[in-house]
Write an enzyme that holds these catalytic residues in place. Structure first.
Site, PDB file in Angstrom:
ATOM      1  CG  ASP A 444      -1.700   1.235   1.412  1.00 28.61           C
ATOM      2  OD1 ASP A 444      -2.323   1.658   0.422  1.00 28.61           O
ATOM      3  OD2 ASP A 444      -1.691   1.813   2.511  1.00 28.61           O
ATOM      4  CG  ASP A 624      -1.524   2.093   6.724  1.00 31.15           C
ATOM      5  OD1 ASP A 624      -1.810   2.023   5.511  1.00 31.15           O
ATOM      6  OD2 ASP A 624      -1.522   3.158   7.360  1.00 31.15           O
TER       7      ASP A 624
END
Length: 725
Positions: A444, A624
């Site tokens: 990410d 996250d």
């Protein structure tokens, strides 16, 4: 808080986690949750799912090994009471479970229970060993018999209490005519006890109470080590469910009333005050504000919200009241659908068959056959039942899967300790095995490869007087860009100007009066500027040309080194983010990542992971945000920073405790070494059996010698595992 300070009034498409079409009707089927405390391997999963899916009324059944739980989708007239007997007939204990209840309390109870049994077995074993030393030293006749009876008085109740987990699992398997690893364990313990009691009653020279206790102690140690590696894992789906709002303010004929979210219907008008979380998916009818979508997208900057814009359950309203019309409620909200995605992905992950499970599949039948043949052969040869039982017990003890049971937990514990010292926490029992198999790494962007916090990069481009005015306006806001500007200015020793009548305009920025002139800090269009490609806050002083305060999202420490190390090891590295196209492209070019995707929805990320898995790739996902949760659960193995949201952390197998990403590459290398040690441990156990088993079969090893040999193999396995430290 000031407004979103970049251009445009609509949210980026990648941030929208809900469709515009009306909600689907809630299905008529029901969800049943069953707790299955007795399952512990892939064979158990297959058996439970087969039995449940074969029952009339069950549409789909999935088992989560980590939570020891079955989630069943069934017809409305199907009850848990109908399914529990089905599993009990298959040899599995089952209890109805509230799907919304967390299982942490039961997990803690199970850990304390194992630790207590381990302590009892260890204490009793030490005492019986002391008595055995006296017998080995030459005690004879009445003295020897007394020591044997005292040993029996200690060993029998201790084993009856400590070995209950093995007895219960073995009985459950035997009742339905199947074998598992606990069956030979139970037989070995019982045969050692029966043989010892027989010898004691006949005033024989040898009793093996110490062997039975030592065997129980080592096996419980392996079971507890395995439990500890699983103890940190909780259900990410449950964490997502916990984000759902229990109550909401509904507006009917202009009257506000607080109601349970379960009572809301599609089309209801709902008021969400500043600081409140969206209870449903909907469309804004009136009001202007900013939305914190970090839960859904991982992006830290708020987005502007106004009438006509779509919102999703779980988003936080920041600055102004909003009235929205519900388009999806209950099980149809984007948050609930994401929880369903995660639950399905977690169930799929639990199907992974560990090396220990694969070895155990062939081990148990072979042990029983070998012991039975030894008993029959020696009884025919000698005609002495006592001798035949002694040799059968020795074979069972010497081949007891203690070393096999310790092979994986011992290595996992050693490797986990090594990685913990480097800033990584291993949560899942099979995480290292799966990490060693990875050939693809998906990152990410915001909060993972980058810090997720904007940093002011051009403070020096402005005069001190201009920065003083900007600081005065910025300190009146909690917007991330304002906070960053205020921090940078204060660190430079600048104090705020005397700006009067500062007010905040929700969704736009802050304004006031300075020396008789209007001043504004906020969105480009609001101050009369043309927004560029960079993230910026704009300052307008009177009729002067607006000034841009530009920001960048700094890389996490070690991000470029980690990406380079992973690529150097032959892994494919990808970047998938919900952020804008320009920001993702710039970061990908900076890190040399050629395969990247921008403006990705949560389901897009999970689908891309699944597509890679369908191609035969073993994917490591590093993320996250809440929008990463389904992808983290769907990946072959996953890592989250400690700064991640709770739902993301619990969906991942490994938590990165520090800010530096470099340990990720080291973890992959450690995982490969750990898997090699596990295989070495299996080889040690195999070589040990090849040497020891023939000695036991031909009668050269008593049950006591067999127990000592078994203990030696267990210690050897543990020492080999410690080489990882």
């Amino acid at each position: 808080m000031t407004a979103q300070l970049s251009s445009g009034t609509a949210a980026c498409p990648g941030c929208l986690a809900t469709p515009a079409e009306p909600a689907r009707p809630i299905p008529d089927d029901v969800q049943i949750a069953l707790s299955l405390p007795g399952i512990h391997c892939s064979a158990c999963i297959a058996t439970v799912e087969r039995e449940l899916n074969a029952h009339p009324g069950v549409e789909d059944a999935r088992v989560n090994l980590t939570l020891k739980r079955a989630m069943i989708k069934a017809a409305p007239d199907t009850r848990a009471a109908d399914l529990i007997p089905v599993l009990e007939r298959a040899g599995f204990e089952a209890h109805e479970l509230d799907p919304g209840a967390l299982s942490a309390t039961q997990a803690d109870k199970a850990g304390r229970d194992l630790l207590m049994r381990l302590a009892v077995a260890g204490f009793a074993s030490m005492n019986v060993m002391l008595l055995s030393v006296s017998v080995w030293s030459g005690a004879t006749d009445a003295t020897r018999d007394m020591f044997h009876w005292i040993s029996a008085a200690i060993a029998l109740p201790a084993i009856a209490f400590s070995a209950q987990p093995f007895f219960a699992n073995a009985w459950s398997a035997l009742r339905v005519r199947r074998l598992n690893m606990d069956v030979p364990i139970t037989l070995a313990i019982l045969l050692a006890l029966v043989t010892s009691l027989w010898e004691t009653a006949l005033s024989g020279e040898h009793a093996y109470f110490d062997a039975a206790l030592t065997l129980t102690f080592f096996l419980l140690a392996g079971r507890y080590l395995d439990y500890r590696t699983r103890a940190a894992a909780r259900s990410a789906a449950e964490e997502l469910t916990a984000l759902e709002v229990p109550r909401a303010i509904r507006i009917v004929d202009g009257v506000e009333a607080e109601v349970a979210v379960a009572d809301l219907k599609v089309g209801d008008l709902i008021l969400v005050r500043p600081g409140g979380r969206m209870p449903v998916d909907g469309q804004i009818v009136s009001g202007q504000s900013e939305l914190d979508r970090s839960l859904l997208t991982g992006e830290t900057l708020p987005v502007f919200a106004e009438a006509g814009q779509l919102v999703s359950a779980g988003e936080v309203n920041l600055t102004g009241p909003l009235t929205l019309r519900a388009t999806a409620v209950g099980q149809d909200t984007s948050l609930h659908r994401m929880a369903d995605l995660v639950a399905i992905a977690e169930s799929g992950r639990s199907r992974y068959t560990s090396l220990a499970d694969k070895a155990a599949k062939l081990y148990a039948p072979g042990v029983h056959i070998l012991s039975a043949l030894s008993f029959v052969g020696w009884y025919i040869y000698s005609g002495d039942l006592r001798t035949a039982l002694n040799i059968a017990a020795a074979v069972l003890i010497i081949t007891c899967p203690c070393a096999l049971g310790l092979a994986v937990p011992a290595v996992t514990t050693a490797a986990s300790g090594r990685l913990f010292r480097k800033g990584m926490l291993i949560k899942h029992a099979t995480a290292l095995e799966r990490l060693s198999e990875t050939d693809t790494v998906v990152f990410d962007k915001t909060g993972t490869l980058t810090s997720g916090a904007p940093e002011l990069v051009n403070l020096g481009d402005h005069t001190r007087a201009q920065v003083e005015v900007a600081l005065a306006l910025a300190e009146a806001s909690a917007h991330p860009l304002s906070v960053s500007l205020a921090k940078a200015a204060r660190q430079a020793g600048i104090k705020p100007a005397n700006v009067r009548d500062i007010t905040e305009v929700p969704g736009y920025g802050a304004e006031g009066e300075y020396r008789g002139q209007p001043v504004r800090l906020g969105r480009a269009a609001w101050v009369g500027a043309q927004q560029g490609a960079e993230t910026s806050a704009w300052l307008a002083i009177g009729d002067d040309a607006p000034l841009a305060f530009r920001y960048s999202d700094a890389l996490r420490p070690g991000a470029d080194e980690a990406v380079e190390a992973l690529r150097a090891s032959g892994k494919l590295v990808l970047l998938i983010s919900g952020d804008s196209m320009g920001a993702v492209r710039a970061l990908a070019e900076k890190l040399g990542i050629t395969d990247w995707v921008a403006e990705a929805l949560p389901q897009d990320k999970a689908q891309r992971i699944q597509d890679l898995r369908d191609q035969g790739r073993k994917v490591l996902m590093v993320g996250d945000g809440l929008n990463d949760t389904a992808a983290l659960a769907a990946a072959h193995v996953s890592i989250s920073p400690a700064s991640a949201l709770d739902a993301a952390r619990v969906a991942s197998d490994i938590v990165l405790l520090g800010n530096d990403l470099l340990p990720i590459a080291d973890a992959c290398d450690t995982a490969i070494k750990a898997t090699r040690r596990i295989r070495e441990n299996f080889q040690i156990a195999t070589v040990y059996n090849v040497i020891a088993v023939p000695l036991a079969v031909i009668g050269l090893a008593t049950p006591l010698i067999a127990a000592l040999a078994m203990s030696t193999s267990s210690i050897t396995v543990s020492l080999n595992a410690l080489r990882l430290r």
